[in-house]
Design a protein around this motif. Structure first.
Motif, mmCIF file in Angstrom:
data_model
loop_
_atom_site.group_PDB
_atom_site.id
_atom_site.type_symbol
_atom_site.label_atom_id
_atom_site.label_comp_id
_atom_site.label_asym_id
_atom_site.label_seq_id
_atom_site.Cartn_x
_atom_site.Cartn_y
_atom_site.Cartn_z
ATOM 1 N N PRO A 96 8.682 -13.788 2.286
ATOM 2 C CA PRO A 96 8.461 -13.270 0.933
ATOM 3 C C PRO A 96 7.518 -14.153 0.125
ATOM 4 C CG PRO A 96 10.790 -13.206 1.503
ATOM 5 C CD PRO A 96 10.097 -13.999 2.575
ATOM 6 N N VAL A 97 6.685 -13.506 -0.681
ATOM 7 C CA VAL A 97 5.728 -14.212 -1.535
ATOM 8 C C VAL A 97 5.962 -13.913 -3.009
ATOM 9 C CG1 VAL A 97 3.284 -14.454 -2.158
ATOM 10 C CG2 VAL A 97 3.952 -14.320 0.236
ATOM 11 N N ASP A 98 5.952 -12.641 -3.371
ATOM 12 C CA ASP A 98 6.058 -12.260 -4.778
ATOM 13 C C ASP A 98 7.212 -11.287 -4.956
ATOM 14 O OD1 ASP A 98 5.410 -12.262 -7.475
ATOM 15 O OD2 ASP A 98 3.808 -10.784 -7.282
ATOM 16 N N VAL A 99 7.766 -11.297 -6.167
ATOM 17 C CA VAL A 99 8.840 -10.381 -6.552
ATOM 18 C C VAL A 99 8.416 -9.709 -7.849
ATOM 19 C CG1 VAL A 99 11.280 -10.145 -7.152
ATOM 20 C CG2 VAL A 99 10.567 -11.880 -5.501
ATOM 21 N N LEU A 100 8.589 -8.402 -7.923
ATOM 22 C CA LEU A 100 8.162 -7.662 -9.111
ATOM 23 C C LEU A 100 9.024 -6.424 -9.268
ATOM 24 C CD1 LEU A 100 5.875 -7.584 -11.314
ATOM 25 C CD2 LEU A 100 4.636 -6.061 -9.762
ATOM 26 N N PHE A 101 9.382 -6.089 -10.505
ATOM 27 C CA PHE A 101 10.087 -4.843 -10.779
ATOM 28 C C PHE A 101 9.096 -3.791 -11.243
ATOM 29 C CE2 PHE A 101 13.585 -7.884 -11.038
ATOM 30 C CZ PHE A 101 14.507 -7.250 -10.200
ATOM 31 N N GLY A 102 9.260 -2.573 -10.703
ATOM 32 C CA GLY A 102 8.329 -1.510 -10.990
ATOM 33 C C GLY A 102 8.770 -0.625 -12.132
ATOM 34 N N PRO A 103 7.934 0.339 -12.498
ATOM 35 C CA PRO A 103 8.298 1.308 -13.535
ATOM 36 C C PRO A 103 9.552 2.095 -13.187
ATOM 37 C CG PRO A 103 5.953 1.430 -13.052
ATOM 38 C CD PRO A 103 6.561 0.549 -12.005
ATOM 39 N N ASP A 104 9.891 2.160 -11.883
ATOM 40 C CA ASP A 104 11.096 2.858 -11.443
ATOM 41 C C ASP A 104 12.329 1.974 -11.487
ATOM 42 O OD1 ASP A 104 10.259 1.168 -9.439
ATOM 43 O OD2 ASP A 104 10.521 2.607 -7.813
ATOM 44 N N GLY A 105 12.174 0.712 -11.891
ATOM 45 C CA GLY A 105 13.300 -0.208 -11.949
ATOM 46 C C GLY A 105 13.674 -0.823 -10.626
ATOM 47 N N ALA A 106 12.947 -0.489 -9.539
ATOM 48 C CA ALA A 106 13.205 -1.071 -8.225
ATOM 49 C C ALA A 106 12.504 -2.424 -8.106
ATOM 50 C CB ALA A 106 12.724 -0.130 -7.126
ATOM 51 N N MET A 107 13.012 -3.235 -7.191
ATOM 52 C CA MET A 107 12.386 -4.528 -6.885
ATOM 53 C C MET A 107 11.399 -4.345 -5.746
ATOM 54 S SD MET A 107 14.118 -7.997 -5.278
ATOM 55 C CE MET A 107 14.933 -8.577 -6.762
ATOM 56 N N TYR A 108 10.198 -4.910 -5.913
ATOM 57 C CA TYR A 108 9.180 -4.908 -4.871
ATOM 58 C C TYR A 108 8.953 -6.353 -4.423
ATOM 59 C CZ TYR A 108 8.376 -0.060 -6.119
ATOM 60 O OH TYR A 108 8.546 1.288 -6.344
ATOM 61 N N ILE A 109 8.851 -6.550 -3.104
ATOM 62 C CA ILE A 109 8.699 -7.887 -2.513
ATOM 63 C C ILE A 109 7.498 -7.856 -1.580
ATOM 64 C CG2 ILE A 109 9.789 -9.689 -1.117
ATOM 65 C CD1 ILE A 109 12.505 -8.231 -1.737
ATOM 66 N N SER A 110 6.537 -8.743 -1.787
ATOM 67 C CA SER A 110 5.398 -8.827 -0.874
ATOM 68 C C SER A 110 5.678 -9.851 0.224
ATOM 69 C CB SER A 110 4.119 -9.188 -1.633
ATOM 70 O OG SER A 110 4.230 -10.480 -2.224
ATOM 71 N N ASP A 111 5.009 -9.694 1.344
ATOM 72 C CA ASP A 111 5.260 -10.502 2.542
ATOM 73 C C ASP A 111 3.914 -10.784 3.209
ATOM 74 O OD1 ASP A 111 5.771 -11.353 5.155
ATOM 75 O OD2 ASP A 111 7.115 -9.696 5.653
ATOM 76 N N ASP A 112 3.466 -12.053 3.149
ATOM 77 C CA ASP A 112 2.144 -12.372 3.693
ATOM 78 C C ASP A 112 2.167 -12.711 5.176
ATOM 79 O OD1 ASP A 112 3.286 -14.912 3.635
ATOM 80 O OD2 ASP A 112 1.615 -15.872 2.604
ATOM 81 N N HIS A 113 3.345 -12.784 5.777
ATOM 82 C CA HIS A 113 3.448 -13.043 7.206
ATOM 83 C C HIS A 113 3.573 -11.726 7.979
ATOM 84 C CE1 HIS A 113 4.590 -15.396 10.828
ATOM 85 N NE2 HIS A 113 5.425 -14.393 11.076
ATOM 86 N N GLY A 114 4.402 -10.832 7.496
ATOM 87 C CA GLY A 114 4.596 -9.556 8.163
ATOM 88 C C GLY A 114 3.625 -8.480 7.707
ATOM 89 N N GLY A 115 2.878 -8.734 6.617
ATOM 90 C CA GLY A 115 1.929 -7.741 6.120
ATOM 91 C C GLY A 115 2.611 -6.509 5.564
ATOM 92 N N VAL A 125 5.117 -4.714 2.087
ATOM 93 C CA VAL A 125 5.771 -4.739 0.784
ATOM 94 C C VAL A 125 7.081 -3.990 0.955
ATOM 95 C CG1 VAL A 125 5.730 -3.954 -1.615
ATOM 96 C CG2 VAL A 125 3.657 -4.906 -0.571
ATOM 97 N N TYR A 126 8.169 -4.565 0.449
ATOM 98 C CA TYR A 126 9.482 -3.951 0.525
ATOM 99 C C TYR A 126 9.900 -3.456 -0.846
ATOM 100 C CZ TYR A 126 9.275 -7.117 4.529
ATOM 101 O OH TYR A 126 8.869 -7.799 5.646
ATOM 102 N N ARG A 127 10.827 -2.505 -0.833
ATOM 103 C CA ARG A 127 11.368 -1.960 -2.080
ATOM 104 C C ARG A 127 12.888 -2.020 -2.009
ATOM 105 N NH1 ARG A 127 12.599 3.535 -3.446
ATOM 106 N NH2 ARG A 127 12.390 3.997 -5.681
ATOM 107 N N VAL A 128 13.497 -2.593 -3.052
ATOM 108 C CA VAL A 128 14.957 -2.737 -3.105
ATOM 109 C C VAL A 128 15.463 -1.906 -4.275
ATOM 110 C CG1 VAL A 128 16.896 -4.315 -3.344
ATOM 111 C CG2 VAL A 128 14.823 -5.072 -2.167
ATOM 112 N N VAL A 129 16.433 -1.036 -4.009
ATOM 113 C CA VAL A 129 17.002 -0.198 -5.062
ATOM 114 C C VAL A 129 18.499 -0.407 -5.107
ATOM 115 C CG1 VAL A 129 15.190 1.538 -4.832
ATOM 116 C CG2 VAL A 129 17.318 1.803 -3.533
#
Length: 452
Positions: free
Chosen positions: A423-442, A444-448
């Motif tokens: 994991p690299v970055d964590v951000l919440f979107g307009p939908d209220g979900a968490m987005y996680i970027s990953d520079d090793h696996g290439g 972006v994940y979404r957590v709800v």
């Protein structure tokens, strides 16, 4: 409007729409179940052009944003707390996926640092997966931090800050303007992160050129502050300094603050990656530092000892790193200690408050930080690459617990090729979900949040 503000405004609109649906007797309780008739989303298609303009298209419907795609590799590998679910939002992102920002169009923008690109990851049908990977800018020099201000996307590159916008409505950000090149050249820690503060100023973090040394460029291991047009604010601590390199300085002694944010009370908090070479346990990672203007924050001379919360008035003061003699007239008592520390080699990167999430209320005062994890410890268990939850009460960090974990290969370090992601970055979107970027696996994940 900064990206965080734009995202929260859109999120409030989502809540309003949900409230209207509820008033009409429509329930969203089943929105997290993926319809049996819907196909499993495929990997996003990569495109270098698009007809969707970020200034004109809103990637909604908001009402269907709670849809959860079927189980996938992320849901099988990554542990999240009960009541939450994680899925892959986008994959096949070559070029080190790093920092993210939601645009005025509601789409997710992401830097691909080693590819020199910024991509857009729209979810136009609201199925919880990016439809495609749209390259909106390329030929950038190590793009890292990004944030929107009005129609401009500001990007922190290795040796400059630029701003980009779409001038012809084709969705690509072809208009580029230099904001400032008064930042240190890319050497050592080459990532640069930027955010607009509550004062409307542009803040930029620049890491050190070395593991531990005395820098010859005052802009390294520091947070810099500019006006949005790149000029120097008159109230900067060293605005009138004869050396133009010192004029943007806001705070220093920060070896590698990959991310930073502001609390609801207006306090600037930054994370900090400590130096290597003192073994597996020293120095602790300074996960949260309350950054003070015109103050030294320790590196390379001092660090905050111990683990966990370090709250005033009984603060643990900084102690001297035995490898570095103190400059004449400087003591570690003068350095600003960390508010919260964690295990050495955890590598805290992107950080995001939970205030704009659709998570339960008990999560919304907390802070979420992406731990990139270790590549050079001797511990058999290494250090996990994960998302850590820092529990905040009364505006102060009091404890931490893992929120998402499972990327590291068993018995390997996070930097090992066998590791599934970092994991690299964590951000919440307009939908209220968490987005996680990953520079090793290439990816972006979404957590709800799916419910109890």
């Amino acid at each position: 409007m900064p990206a965080h503000s734009a995202g929260r405004s859109t999120y409030l609109l989502a809540l309003l729409l949900i409230g209207l649906l509820s008033a009409c007797g429509t329930s969203l309780s089943g929105a997290t179940a993926f319809p049996a008739t819907m196909k499993t989303p495929s990997a996003p298609e990569v495109s270098a052009s698009t007809t969707a303009s970020p200034s004109t298209t809103l990637f909604l419907p908001l009402v269907t944003r709670g849809i959860l795609p079927p189980p996938d590799e992320a849901s099988r590998r990554i542990r999240v707390p009960p009541g939450f679910a994680i899925r892959i939002f986008a994959e096949g992102l070559n070029g080190k996926a790093r920092m993210m920002a939601f645009g005025p169009d509601g789409a997710l923008y992401l830097t691909l640092m080693s590819a020199g690109q910024i991509v857009r990851l729209p979810d136009r049908n609201g199925d919880g997966r990016a439809d495609r990977v749209e390259v909106v800018a390329e030929g950038l020099a190590l793009p890292h931090g990004i944030e929107w201000l009005g129609e401009w996307l500001y990007v922190a590159e290795g040796d400059r800050i630029e701003r980009l916008r779409d001038g012809d409505g084709d969705g690509r950000l072809e208009i580029r303007e230099l904001v400032t090149d008064n930042i240190p050249p890319a050497r050592g820690h080459v990532s640069r992160t930027l955010h607009f503060g509550p004062d409307g100023k542009l803040y930029v973090s620049a890491g050190s050129s070395c593991n531990i040394c005395e820098e010859d460029d005052p802009r390294r291991a520091a947070i810099l502050r500019f006006n949005p047009d790149g000029t120097i604010p008159a109230d900067n601590p060293l605005a009138a300094d004869p050396d133009p390199r010192r004029r943007p300085l806001w705070a220093w002694g920060l070896r590698n603050s990959v991310d930073f944010m502001w609390t609801p009370g207006g306090q600037l908090w930054a994370d900090h990656n400590g130096s290597d070479g003192l073994g597996d346990d020293l120095p602790p990672e300074e996960v949260i530092i309350a950054v003070l203007p015109a103050r030294h924050h320790g590196w390379p001379y001092c660090y905050t000892p111990g683990l966990g919360p370090n709250l005033p008035p009984a603060s643990r003061m900084e102690v001297q790193d035995p490898r570095m003699p103190l400059p004449l007239g400087f003591t570690c008592e003068q350095a600003v200690p960390a508010l919260f520390t964690d295990l050495a080699h955890s590598a805290p990167l992107g950080m995001e408050p939970g205030s704009s999430s659709a998570f339960p209320l008990e999560y919304r005062d907390d802070l979420f930080i992406a731990y990139h994890g270790s590549w050079n410890t001797t511990l058999a268990s290494a250090r996990d690459c994960k998302v850590q939850r820092i529990v905040v009460e009364n505006g102060q960090p009091i404890r931490s617990e893992e929120f998402a974990n499972g990327w590291r290969a068993p018995g390997k370090m996070c930097g090992d090729p066998a590791t599934w992601g970092r994991p690299v970055d964590v951000l919440f979107g307009p939908d209220g979900a968490m987005y996680i970027s990953d520079d090793h696996g290439g990816r972006v994940y979404r957590v709800v949040y799916t419910g109890p």
